[in-house]
Design a protein around this motif. Structure first.
Motif, PDB file in Angstrom:
ATOM      1  N   CYS A  89      10.434  -0.031   5.342  1.00  0.00           N
ATOM      2  CA  CYS A  89       9.169   0.698   5.411  1.00  0.00           C
ATOM      3  C   CYS A  89       9.470   2.122   5.879  1.00  0.00           C
ATOM      4  O   CYS A  89      10.612   2.462   6.193  1.00  0.00           O
TER       5      CYS A  89
ATOM      6  N   THR B 253       1.271  -0.256   8.268  1.00  0.00           N
ATOM      7  CA  THR B 253       0.520  -1.157   7.390  1.00  0.00           C
ATOM      8  C   THR B 253       1.398  -2.224   6.748  1.00  0.00           C
ATOM      9  O   THR B 253       0.886  -3.054   5.994  1.00  0.00           O
TER      10      THR B 253
ATOM     11  N   GLY C  67       0.815  -1.210   0.000  1.00  0.00           N
ATOM     12  CA  GLY C  67       0.000   0.000   0.000  1.00  0.00           C
ATOM     13  C   GLY C  67       0.845   1.255   0.000  1.00  0.00           C
ATOM     14  O   GLY C  67       1.647   1.517  -0.908  1.00  0.00           O
ATOM     15  N   ASP C  68       0.716   2.049   1.047  1.00  0.00           N
ATOM     16  CA  ASP C  68       1.419   3.328   1.137  1.00  0.00           C
ATOM     17  C   ASP C  68       2.854   3.186   1.617  1.00  0.00           C
ATOM     18  O   ASP C  68       3.587   4.174   1.696  1.00  0.00           O
TER      19      ASP C  68
END
Length: 723
Positions: free
Chosen positions: A506, A490, A484-485
């Motif tokens: 991340c 997440t 995702g982002d």
């Protein structure tokens, strides 16, 4: 050149269009009809042509024709129709054009041996005939179309493929079988030369393109130390006492195929609504087959299907899962699965062996619901709080199985009291199912015995629930897997695969206000990195025993030196462990079945410290002005595998290390090579042969000396001296 080719094709197409238009115009002005084209060759069961002109009073007739034995010609067209195996249809496509189509009414399947059905092809060349279509007006032919039909039979396999999967008993403790590429039940798989369903004719089609390796049924060659290799003629005397008896199936691939996955044909896209049939219960459970209740209905548990939570998803035999579903609560739930009763959950399930088992329900009450409540809106109720009691927040099933049946089922239901303090609340519920054979969870190995490249590295922690046995509970060593982002909140985790170096990470949003609390930032980053590796041991080989501590190696963690920390400032923090590196040392310990066996000798986890500071240069200065404005900082993890070199030579003595007089590699004069043919430095042939040939040369030299001139002169001098 391209322009010339384009011009040529344009002229060709324009000529064909002009020709058709001229034919239509000529046929319309002169009131005649023509076929376009007038001759066709049919290789399939359908033929189409156009009839141009005044087609208002035209009738079409079809007959079979054959050339004359004397002249060789077909003869003039006739308006007398005959009965053939073709169906003639016409379709008006314009005022002056008719589409004429011939369709074969015959099955093109090749007849089987001793088959009485006439609707098939007795020979591979099924249809060989000439047809004539005549366009007539009042019994007078106006135009004719000649068709030469040459159609071969369709080759259909004798055993049509089905969607059935191959039944594999006791999938966890047995390999896939002697022919892993046999995926289709009662049908020949292409390029699978060990498939018993393939006939000799089928094997001739792909015998030179068989699937290689163990997946194609070609097991690695038997080693020389096997007792079954040597024959009685060429085996040495000591061989029967030192050879090894081992099962042929004992190869590094044993245990890697227990899943029993097969490739099933996938239907193509269709715009019709599928017809759902009623579930058909099975007599014996195999891996992947659905589990049924006593009233022949699917036994369902909420699961994640295509990214969405489905409340009534069937449970598959021997398929473990652990999912989380998020539900937005605006009021107290009243229906399943958030509101369940013990009587509704304790149903009876077919055990796959002709009997049934009842689900045993164990209730637990969750006092702390922080792990289940995800978020809440800031808008509060104008009235009192809404309290929801006995809300089901987790359903954990344990299926105990043996062979192809289920022996017992235990369900742990976790309930709690949820208080709605806002207009809505996100509740995260957990649903899991695990299949246990005895007391151990079925887990795949990563090799037998050594690790195979691409398989997960097996780690473990000491089972604190049973300290007497000292068993190791399996777990994994993970890296970051951003989705995702790309934020760490997440991000998911992916296991470390043996032999594959990897780097991932991340992003963590940090504001200027956070950088004023550097100790808190360090603890947050350290906790995120520590969550990747919760294990304290790593397995040496790919099939470790959880009860044998010699199969495991301690994981060493490099502790951070807190005495070398740099002073923190208002907008910067030093000593952030933002990079975690995993270093694995492995060694090839042997070869089994032609495959190298790799063991892990050591695993070290280290952290690299980096400073985090806000850079207010450039155009974006908002993070330095607004203390709550965040900027993304990377948190990374990596793994590196290093092979330990093997030293095959004997260790050097102290004399060889200190003195080089007798070292032939570091000295120009090599005394051991003085008798070169009879020493170990001569590698042209075996030592026994070189020694024998050297002794023969010495014998010839002595004989020649005795019988030659020097010895005769010595003897004469001796005789002269004595007389």
């Amino acid at each position: 050149m391209a322009n010339v080719v384009d011009l040529f094709f344009s002229l060709s197409i324009s000529r064909q269009v002009t020709r058709v238009l001229l034919l239509i115009s000529l046929a319309h002005t002169q009131n005649i009809v023509v076929f376009q084209p007038s001759y066709l060759t049919a290789t399939g069961p359908a033929v189409t042509a156009l009839l141009l002109g005044n087609t208002s009073d035209i009738s079409l007739n079809l007959r079979r024709v054959s050339p004359s034995n004397t002249t060789g010609s077909i003869g003039p067209p006739s308006c007398v129709a005959e009965v053939t195996q073709w169906v003639l249809t016409r379709e008006q496509v314009g005022k002056t054009a008719v589409r004429v189509q011939l369709t074969l009414e015959k099955n093109l399947r090749l007849c089987r041996q001793n088959e009485t059905d006439t609707d098939c092809c007795p020979k591979p060349l099924c249809v060989l005939e000439a047809l004539q279509v005549s366009a007539c007006v009042g019994g007078t032919p106006q135009a004719s179309l000649l068709i030469q039909a040459k159609i071969h039979a369709l080759l259909v396999p004798a055993n049509a493929g089905s969607d059935n999967k191959t039944v594999i008993p006791n999938q966890v403790y047995q390999p896939l079988g002697s022919c892993p590429c046999d995926l289709t039940f009662r049908a020949c798989d292409v390029r699978c030369c060990c498939d018993k369903d393939c006939s000799i004719e089928d094997l001739k089609l792909f015998v030179s393109h068989c699937l290689p390796g163990p997946f194609g049924g070609q097991v690695s060659p038997t080693p020389d130390y096997q007792c079954s290799v040597q024959s009685s003629e060429n085996s040495p005397d000591w061989f029967p006492f030192l050879c090894v008896n081992s099962w042929p199936e004992n190869n590094p691939y044993l245990g890697l195929f227990y899943q029993g996955d097969t490739i099933t044909p996938k239907p193509g896209p269709s715009f019709q609504q599928p017809v759902l049939s009623a579930p058909v219960p099975v007599n014996v459970y195999i891996q992947g087959s659905p589990i049924f209740t006593l009233n022949d209905q699917y036994f369902t548990i909420p699961q994640n299907v295509l990214g969405q939570c489905v409340n009534n998803a069937p449970v598959a035999f021997l398929e473990n899962f652990n999912v989380k579903c998020v539900t937005l609560l605006r009021s107290c739930p009243t229906a399943s699965p958030l509101r369940t009763l013990s009587t509704a959950l304790g149903i009876k399930v077919k055990n796959g062996q002709g009997g049934d088992v009842a689900v045993e329900v164990i209730d637990e009450v969750a006092i702390d619901l922080t792990q289940f409540i995800s978020s809440a809106d800031a808008v509060t109720f104008s009235g009192e709080r809404l309290v929801c009691e006995n809300v089901t927040v987790a359903l954990d099933y344990e299926f105990y199985w043996k062979g192809n049946g289920i022996t017992s089922i235990t369900l742990t239901r976790t309930v709690g009291t949820v208080t709605l303090n806002s207009s809505s609340m996100a509740l995260t519920t957990r649903y899991s199912a695990v299949f246990l054979n005895g007391e151990f969870i079925a887990q795949p190995n990563s090799g037998n015995p050594g690790y195979q490249v691409g398989r997960p590295v097996i780690a473990g922690i000491v089972d604190t629930l049973d300290n007497n046995t000292g068993s190791i509970q399996r777990t994994s060593i993970n890296l970051w897997k951003p989705v995702g982002d790309g934020l760490c909140s997440t991000a998911e985790k992916k296991p470390v695969l043996y032999g594959e170096n990897s780097t991932s990470g991340c992003l963590l949003p940090v504001s200027r206000q956070n950088l004023t609390q550097c100790n808190l930032v360090r603890e947050t980053v350290s906790s995120l990195q520590a969550a990747l590796i919760t294990a304290t041991y790593v397995a040496k080989r790919g099939n470790p025993d959880p009860l044998t501590m010699t199969d495991w190696v301690n994981i060493s963690f490099v502790t951070l030196n807190s005495s070398t920390t740099t002073e923190d400032t208002t907008s910067s923090c030093y000593g952030i462990p933002s990079h975690q590196h995993i270093h694995v040392w492995s060694l090839i310990t042997g070869i089994v079945g032609g495959l190298p066996q790799r063991d892990i000798r050591a695993l070290q986890v280290s952290y690299s410290l980096f400073p985090w500071a806000l850079d207010c240069g450039g155009g974006d200065v908002s993070p330095c002005l607004d203390p709550r404005e965040t900027r993304l900082f990377p948190i990374t993890s990596s793994v590196t595998f290093t092979d330990i070199p093997i030293n095959t030579g004997p260790p050097k003595t102290r004399f060889q290390i200190n003195f080089t007089e007798y070292d032939c590699n570091r000295n120009d004069v090599c005394w051991p090579e003085l008798a070169f043919p009879i020493t170990k430095y001569y590698t042209g042939e075996t030592y026994s042969q070189s020694l024998a040939k050297g002794l023969i040369l010495v014998f010839f030299f002595i004989t020649a000396s005795i019988l030659g001139t020097p010895w005769r002169q010595i003897r004469q001098a001796w005789n002269c001296a004595t007389h």
